[in-house]
Scaffold this motif. Structure first.
Motif, PDB file in Angstrom:
ATOM      1  N   SER A   1       0.629  -1.223  -0.039  1.00  0.00           N
ATOM      2  CA  SER A   1       0.119  -0.006   0.135  1.00  0.00           C
ATOM      3  C   SER A   1       0.852   1.286   0.009  1.00  0.00           C
ATOM      4  O   SER A   1       0.191   2.264   0.124  1.00  0.00           O
ATOM      5  CB  SER A   1      -0.915   0.007   1.171  1.00  0.00           C
ATOM      6  OG  SER A   1      -1.743  -1.210   1.303  1.00  0.00           O
TER       7      SER A   1
ATOM      8  N   THR B   1      -2.244   8.518  -1.569  1.00  0.00           N
ATOM      9  CA  THR B   1      -2.156   6.879  -1.211  1.00  0.00           C
ATOM     10  C   THR B   1      -3.774   6.511  -1.125  1.00  0.00           C
ATOM     11  O   THR B   1      -4.717   7.415  -1.180  1.00  0.00           O
ATOM     12  CB  THR B   1      -1.495   6.864   0.078  1.00  0.00           C
ATOM     13  OG1 THR B   1      -2.269   7.534   0.892  1.00  0.00           O
ATOM     14  CG2 THR B   1      -0.135   7.277  -0.017  1.00  0.00           C
TER      15      THR B   1
ATOM     16  N   GLU C   1      -5.899  -1.801   1.716  1.00  0.00           N
ATOM     17  CA  GLU C   1      -4.832  -2.541   2.098  1.00  0.00           C
ATOM     18  C   GLU C   1      -4.546  -3.277   0.655  1.00  0.00           C
ATOM     19  O   GLU C   1      -5.019  -3.747  -0.076  1.00  0.00           O
ATOM     20  CB  GLU C   1      -5.060  -3.798   3.236  1.00  0.00           C
ATOM     21  CG  GLU C   1      -5.060  -3.154   4.436  1.00  0.00           C
ATOM     22  CD  GLU C   1      -3.973  -2.446   4.896  1.00  0.00           C
ATOM     23  OE1 GLU C   1      -3.025  -2.647   4.773  1.00  0.00           O
ATOM     24  OE2 GLU C   1      -4.251  -1.210   5.758  1.00  0.00           O
TER      25      GLU C   1
END
Length: 920
Positions: free
Chosen positions: A173, A279, A283
């Motif tokens: 991630s 981001t 996950e």
């Protein structure tokens, strides 16, 4: 010309000062990198440069040297080829062409263009084709190759690293952003990362996926990683420029994670002042992006470009948010033809600008399809390993002066908009009444003060330290664009005695403590004090190998002529008391032009290291106008280098380690096998068959030279059993010394790098320089009191015979034959070897005392702007001083050295308020 490389090699071994060179060029690497050595510097294959002949000649801008690859059966080497490029200058269709400083070809004054057919390449600054630049970026000139304002040109790159999605292992991630800057053959990089543990290794992969460079990440708590890759080979430079390199970052703690990405050169990096790493909350998403943002120069428009992991060929929604509240929203498509999304948010209000400065605005990107995905990140000021700093000088004040004072400042910008600052000043003529951060004044004596730091200034310490928590977004933008200034006003100079531009100093890769205040350099600290407009500061450190790292910044020097500077490290409390000929406590760091010098000094003496530890060492910068010191500053660096810098161990990153493991030596193709032993390339030893020989290994070839013993002038000599040459018997003198510890200190000896041997104090010898053997034209002496080696050139006598001869091929000086002792006129052969005070040799010509001439340089011809003369056997050269021109139209003919006014007949003297000048 054929003897010049040999001269430079010998002079560097004998520790004699060479010509000033540009400091950003890396020294010659010691282990087999393919390339060219020119002027004591290393250039990669196919690299081009303008040769620098030092003062007073300077850089030959009309001569271009090129490192041409030469292939043989075993390896690829380099050969230097230089040519005159003046014939390549374009044909101009204007009548008012001018020759700009630092250029070879003339250019048109008023925007006229050259005719097609020939093309001039400016090697110091190459701009890109900006036709495809997004229209919203036209309010600033964006270049991918930027001049830092500190004397070097850099090309910026960027890489977005995300998790690997084509592997059967779970993806990461984590998202990382890498900003890279290329200066010649050195690539520095700054890494920020999110949603991933502290990386343990960074690797740069070539076009085949093979690691070309690996960097072991040091342990730390910050989310910033700084590194440097030196001496890039030419093929890798081409792959970097063509965007064929990739970068990988891996972790070793817990579950092993890896993020990878492609290194690209982007048009918006030069103007970026804000950034964001995007981001995903999912996950093992393997998704991410980065945003490059900047403000318009005149309006509150926020421009941004999104760089995503891969082109998303679906509609996307971009939102600007504050605490989950949507402030702005843009919908658009990203196509394979235009993978970057560029847009502008116009007219940001005061609240949005406030949230932008505090790092509270969030940018979100989401896809609008059947499988929606979203990435987001907060916008902060641009993060990198660069240093925001300023040197304040009286020469750069609004009313320039020469006070000899100095000011030094460093800044640290946080993500929440807080700006930490540390300022120190010294050598002022009166008390400080104002310490302010300002804009560039629109009119003279009309200052624009932004922030007042005066309350934090302490008169006792001469320093100010604190934080500015209300920095505006516009001022953050200007700070990172080098558009702010810091001003020091005093009682005698209300408008400012010292002033400096706040500049972003690019990360250099040196181990210097940039987070600490540097050592201030000022004329006030010179003994006796020098009233100069220049000042500077320096970061200095000593690493575990006892190598000295230094970085020097100078400001305030006169811009009316090219200034050559020499930086020395001294080890005495009062340099003014030091005789010019004394070198026991003085070491040349570098000679340089411009405003910046940096490097690593490896062969530090014990004396200088002790002075650094005791705080009695100084860095002094001298110029042509002040050869005894223009500015200087005291350096105190605690270190535990009791025995000096280890000569046999150097930094592993340069591959200078001599391998002692026989199995490892066997693998090296340059290893020599001699007397049943393996010897590393470059190593030297005494063979077992004869102690009066010295052998060296030069790329699988063993060269053994007989030891040449110097003549001794003492009355009594002894012959040590383990030595080849006799030495003077100093036992009687040693008995006169009462303190035993003093005897041991004085009889410790000297280590000479040439033969890699210890020499007793007071002994003399001819230096051994591989692969040339012993140099009889030089004699070295071990100074027992300091442990330093001092080498001098042998002075040959002036001969009066017409046909001198050399008795032996290894002799340095010629002699008159026994049958020819009658006086006769000196011929060229005598002049060439005479070191007396009468004749001079320059090039292939000989001149008598007081003769003057214009030097002739290959590929350039006669240099009419340089005057040389013979001064009792010493050749001296000086550039002709041209008057400062105050007219608007300036021209210069091909045959003249100095410019002339095209419209005015008279040359006027420069007035104090007129800053625009023309200089050669």
């Amino acid at each position: 010309c054929d003897s010049q490389p040999l001269y430079i090699l010998i002079s560097s071994r004998l520790k004699t000062p060479a010509l000033p060179i540009q400091s950003e060029r890396e020294p010659v690497p010691s282990k087999g990198l393919a390339g060219c050595s020119f002027g004591g510097r290393f250039y990669s294959l196919e690299e081009a440069w303008h040769p620098d002949l030092g003062e007073p000649f300077g850089v030959m801008h009309c001569v271009q040297c090129h490192c041409e690859p030469q292939k043989s059966r075993r390896k690829v080497s380099g050969k230097v080829n230089c040519r005159n490029i003046k014939q390549d200058c374009p044909t101009l269709d204007c009548d008012d062409s001018v020759l700009l400083p630092g250029h070879c070809c003339r250019t048109c004054q008023k925007g006229t263009h050259a005719l097609y057919g020939r093309k001039e390449w400016d090697m110091n600054r190459q701009t890109e084709n900006l036709d495809d630049l997004h229209k919203s970026y036209n309010d600033r000139s964006y270049l991918s190759s930027e001049d830092t304002g500190l004397g070097e040109s850099r090309t910026d790159f960027v890489a977005l690293l995300t998790g690997v999605t084509d592997s059967w292992l779970p993806s990461s991630s984590g998202v990382a952003r890498v900003r890279l800057s290329l200066s010649r053959t050195t690539l520095t990089f700054s890494v920020t990362y999110q949603r991933i543990g502290r990386p343990s290794k960074i690797a740069i992969l070539d076009s085949d996926g093979t690691p070309a460079f690996e960097y072991k990440v040091p342990k730390g708590q910050t989310d910033m990683i700084c590194g440097v890759w030196k001496n890039l080979a030419k093929p890798l430079l081409r792959q970097l420029q063509s965007e064929q390199l990739r970068i990988s970052m891996t972790t070793s703690t817990g579950r092993r994670e890896e993020v990878v990405g492609k290194i690209i050169k982007h048009r918006a990096l030069f103007a970026e002042t804000f950034s964001s790493v995007l981001t995903s909350e999912e996950e093992n998403a393997g998704m991410g992006g980065i945003a490059l943002l900047t403000l318009s120069d005149s309006e509150n428009n926020l421009h941004f470009i999104l760089i995503l992991q891969e082109p998303v060929l679906v509609p996307i929604r971009v939102q600007l948010m504050y605490r989950q509240h949507v402030l702005r929203e843009i919908r658009s498509n990203i196509t394979s033809n235009d993978p970057d999304f560029a847009e502008v948010l116009t007219d940001l209000n005061s609240r949005e600008l406030f949230w932008l400065s505090r790092g509270q605005l969030e940018i979100s990107v989401a896809t609008e399809d059947q499988d929606p995905r979203q990435i987001s990140g907060f916008i902060t000021g641009r993060k990198s390993c660069d240093t925001i700093q300023s040197v304040m000088s009286s020469g750069d004040a609004l009313i320039p002066g020469k006070t000899g004072g100095v000011g030094s400042a460093i800044f640290n910008l946080h993500g929440n908009g807080t700006l930490d600052y540390q300022v120190t000043v010294a050598g002022l003529t009166s008390d400080i009444v104002g310490l302010t951060i300002e804009l560039k004044p629109r009119r003279r004596n009309k200052r624009s003060v932004l922030y007042d730091l005066t309350p934090e200034y302490s008169r006792e310490t001469g320093q100010a330290a604190g934080s500015l928590s209300r920095l505006e977004a516009r001022h953050i933008h200007m700070l990172l664009q080098n558009e702010l200034f810091i001003n020091v006003a005093t009682a005698h100079s209300q408008e400012g005695e010292l002033r400096g531009q706040i500049k972003v100093l690019p990360y250099s890769g040196l181990e210097v403590p940039r987070h600490e205040l540097p050592t201030p350099l000022a004329g006030h600290f010179v003994s006796p004090p020098v009233r100069t407009g220049a000042s500077g500061h320096a970061w200095v450190s000593v690493d575990k190998q006892c190598h000295l790292h230094y970085e020097i910044i100078v400001a305030g020097l006169s811009k009316t002529e090219d200034v050559t500077m020499n930086a020395h490290l001294h080890g005495l409390a009062e340099i003014g008391e030091l005789d010019d000929s004394s070198t026991n406590h003085k070491r040349l760091l570098t000679g340089f032009y411009g405003s910046q010098a940096q490097g690593v000094l490896k062969d530090m003496s014990i004396e200088l290291l002790q002075h650094l530890d005791q705080g009695t060492a100084f860095i002094q910068v001298s110029t042509k106008l002040n050869p005894q010191g223009e500015i200087r500053g005291r350096v105190h660096i605690s270190n535990s280098c009791k025995l000096g810098a280890p000569a046999e161990v150097e930094e592993a990153e340069f591959d200078d380690l001599f391998l002692n493991d026989p199995e490892e030596l066997k693998k090296d193709p340059n290893t020599c096998f001699f007397e049943n032993q393996y010897h590393a390339h470059g190593s030297r030893w005494t063979p077992s068959y004869d102690k009066c020989f010295t052998c060296s290994c030069q790329k699988r070839t063993v060269i053994c030279d007989p030891v040449i013993c110097p003549e001794l002038t003492c009355s009594r000599t002894i012959q040590p059993e383990d030595k080849c040459c006799a030495v003077c018997d100093e036992r009687r003198e040693a008995k006169d010394i009462k303190a035993p510890e003093t005897v041991e200190e004085h009889l410790e000896g000297c280590y000479f790098e040439g033969d890699q041997k210890m020499h007793a104090p007071g002994t003399t010898w001819h230096p051994f320089v591989p692969p040339f053997g012993y140099i009889k034209c030089a004699v070295c002496t071990c100074k027992g009191s300091t442990g330093e080696v001092h080498c001098e050139k042998v002075t040959c006598p002036v001969l009066t015979c017409s046909h001198p001869v050399r008795r032996s091929p290894s002799d340095c000086c010629k002699e008159c034959p026994e049958e020819e002792r009658t006086p006769a006129g000196l011929e060229h052969t005598d002049m060439m070897q005479a070191d007396g005070p009468r004749y001079c040799k320059f090039g292939k010509n000989f001149y008598q005392n007081s003769d003057s001439w214009h030097p002739w340089v290959p590929l350039v011809g006669e240099m009419k702007c340089i005057n040389c003369w013979c001064d009792h056997g010493v050749t001296k050269c000086q550039r002709k001083q041209c008057p400062v021109m105050t007219c608007s139209n300036i021209t210069r003919t091909e045959s003249s050295c100095c410019p002339e006014c095209a419209e005015e007949a008279d040359l006027m003297t420069k007035t104090p308020g007129k800053r625009r000048t023309w200089r050669q």
